[in-house]
Design a protein around this motif. Structure first.
Motif, PDB file in Angstrom:
ATOM      1  N   PHE A  50       0.857  -1.187   0.000  1.00 59.79           N
ATOM      2  CA  PHE A  50       0.000   0.000   0.000  1.00 59.79           C
ATOM      3  C   PHE A  50       0.890   1.233   0.000  1.00 59.79           C
ATOM      4  O   PHE A  50       1.984   1.212   0.563  1.00 59.79           O
ATOM      5  CB  PHE A  50      -0.883   0.067   1.248  1.00 59.79           C
ATOM      6  N   ASP A  51       0.400   2.307  -0.617  1.00 62.35           N
ATOM      7  CA  ASP A  51       1.197   3.526  -0.501  1.00 62.35           C
ATOM      8  C   ASP A  51       0.816   4.288   0.770  1.00 62.35           C
ATOM      9  O   ASP A  51      -0.246   4.076   1.356  1.00 62.35           O
ATOM     10  CB  ASP A  51       1.109   4.403  -1.754  1.00 62.35           C
ATOM     11  N   ARG A  52       1.717   5.109   1.209  1.00 64.41           N
ATOM     12  CA  ARG A  52       1.570   5.868   2.446  1.00 64.41           C
ATOM     13  C   ARG A  52       0.274   6.674   2.451  1.00 64.41           C
ATOM     14  O   ARG A  52      -0.428   6.743   3.451  1.00 64.41           O
ATOM     15  CB  ARG A  52       2.778   6.783   2.613  1.00 64.41           C
ATOM     16  N   GLU A  53      -0.057   7.285   1.305  1.00 67.75           N
ATOM     17  CA  GLU A  53      -1.260   8.115   1.204  1.00 67.75           C
ATOM     18  C   GLU A  53      -2.529   7.305   1.497  1.00 67.75           C
ATOM     19  O   GLU A  53      -3.417   7.756   2.211  1.00 67.75           O
ATOM     20  CB  GLU A  53      -1.350   8.745  -0.187  1.00 67.75           C
ATOM     21  N   PHE A  54      -2.605   6.099   0.927  1.00 67.91           N
ATOM     22  CA  PHE A  54      -3.774   5.238   1.157  1.00 67.91           C
ATOM     23  C   PHE A  54      -3.936   4.918   2.642  1.00 67.91           C
ATOM     24  O   PHE A  54      -5.019   5.050   3.205  1.00 67.91           O
ATOM     25  CB  PHE A  54      -3.644   3.938   0.351  1.00 67.91           C
ATOM     26  N   VAL A  55      -2.842   4.489   3.275  1.00 65.49           N
ATOM     27  CA  VAL A  55      -2.897   4.104   4.689  1.00 65.49           C
ATOM     28  C   VAL A  55      -3.295   5.298   5.554  1.00 65.49           C
ATOM     29  O   VAL A  55      -4.158   5.190   6.428  1.00 65.49           O
ATOM     30  CB  VAL A  55      -1.547   3.516   5.156  1.00 65.49           C
ATOM     31  N   ASN A  56      -2.688   6.455   5.300  1.00 65.88           N
ATOM     32  CA  ASN A  56      -2.987   7.635   6.096  1.00 65.88           C
ATOM     33  C   ASN A  56      -4.397   8.160   5.855  1.00 65.88           C
ATOM     34  O   ASN A  56      -5.096   8.545   6.795  1.00 65.88           O
ATOM     35  CB  ASN A  56      -1.964   8.738   5.817  1.00 65.88           C
ATOM     36  N   GLU A  57      -4.822   8.170   4.607  1.00 60.90           N
ATOM     37  CA  GLU A  57      -6.147   8.696   4.274  1.00 60.90           C
ATOM     38  C   GLU A  57      -7.264   7.842   4.883  1.00 60.90           C
ATOM     39  O   GLU A  57      -8.269   8.362   5.351  1.00 60.90           O
ATOM     40  CB  GLU A  57      -6.312   8.760   2.755  1.00 60.90           C
ATOM     41  N   HIS A  58      -7.080   6.533   4.862  1.00 56.85           N
ATOM     42  CA  HIS A  58      -8.128   5.623   5.322  1.00 56.85           C
ATOM     43  C   HIS A  58      -7.911   5.129   6.754  1.00 56.85           C
ATOM     44  O   HIS A  58      -8.749   4.394   7.280  1.00 56.85           O
ATOM     45  CB  HIS A  58      -8.247   4.430   4.382  1.00 56.85           C
ATOM     46  N   GLY A  59      -6.805   5.518   7.373  1.00 58.38           N
ATOM     47  CA  GLY A  59      -6.508   5.002   8.709  1.00 58.38           C
ATOM     48  C   GLY A  59      -6.489   3.487   8.690  1.00 58.38           C
ATOM     49  O   GLY A  59      -7.009   2.831   9.591  1.00 58.38           O
ATOM     50  N   ALA A  60      -5.887   2.924   7.647  1.00 53.69           N
ATOM     51  CA  ALA A  60      -5.924   1.480   7.428  1.00 53.69           C
ATOM     52  C   ALA A  60      -5.127   0.725   8.494  1.00 53.69           C
ATOM     53  O   ALA A  60      -4.072   1.177   8.940  1.00 53.69           O
ATOM     54  CB  ALA A  60      -5.372   1.149   6.043  1.00 53.69           C
ATOM     55  N   TYR A  61      -5.663  -0.414   8.888  1.00 48.00           N
ATOM     56  CA  TYR A  61      -4.946  -1.321   9.778  1.00 48.00           C
ATOM     57  C   TYR A  61      -5.453  -2.734   9.539  1.00 48.00           C
ATOM     58  O   TYR A  61      -6.534  -2.941   8.994  1.00 48.00           O
ATOM     59  CB  TYR A  61      -5.093  -0.916  11.253  1.00 48.00           C
ATOM     60  N   ALA A  62      -4.633  -3.703   9.916  1.00 47.62           N
ATOM     61  CA  ALA A  62      -5.006  -5.108   9.768  1.00 47.62           C
ATOM     62  C   ALA A  62      -5.254  -5.687  11.151  1.00 47.62           C
ATOM     63  O   ALA A  62      -4.660  -5.259  12.141  1.00 47.62           O
ATOM     64  CB  ALA A  62      -3.890  -5.884   9.076  1.00 47.62           C
ATOM     65  N   LYS A  63      -6.153  -6.648  11.195  1.00 45.22           N
ATOM     66  CA  LYS A  63      -6.323  -7.429  12.410  1.00 45.22           C
ATOM     67  C   LYS A  63      -6.529  -8.875  11.994  1.00 45.22           C
ATOM     68  O   LYS A  63      -6.986  -9.155  10.877  1.00 45.22           O
ATOM     69  CB  LYS A  63      -7.462  -6.916  13.281  1.00 45.22           C
ATOM     70  N   PHE A  64      -6.126  -9.777  12.878  1.00 44.35           N
ATOM     71  CA  PHE A  64      -6.296 -11.195  12.569  1.00 44.35           C
ATOM     72  C   PHE A  64      -6.485 -11.975  13.851  1.00 44.35           C
ATOM     73  O   PHE A  64      -6.209 -11.491  14.945  1.00 44.35           O
ATOM     74  CB  PHE A  64      -5.118 -11.732  11.756  1.00 44.35           C
TER      75      PHE A  64
END
Length: 74
Positions: A50-64
């Motif tokens: 993922f690019d930095r912009e995507f992660v920052n814009e969406h507050g993306a995180y993974a959980k498992f």
């Protein structure tokens, strides 16, 4: 026989966005340790693509989670 099933989600901290299941190449593991290591490594690989912009814009995180699953001997 007990195996551990890996379930992974990609989530967003943006209100209204729901977590989505992420399919993983491997889903069953011999023990909790193996499942956990794979989960963290796969999450790292996922986010590395993922690019930095995507992660920052969406507050993306993974959980498992690694859940015990009874498997019948064949």
């Amino acid at each position: 026989m007990v195996k551990f099933a890996l379930l992974m989600w990609l989530c967003s901290s943006v209100p209204g966005n729901e977590c989505k299941i992420v399919p993983t190449p491997v889903m069953l593991f011999e023990d909790h340790y193996e499942c956990s290591i794979y989960g963290y490594e796969y999450a790292h690989t996922l986010f590395s693509n993922f690019d930095r912009e995507f992660v920052n814009e969406h507050g993306a995180y993974a959980k498992f989670t690694c859940t015990p699953k009874e498997i019948e001997d064949v």
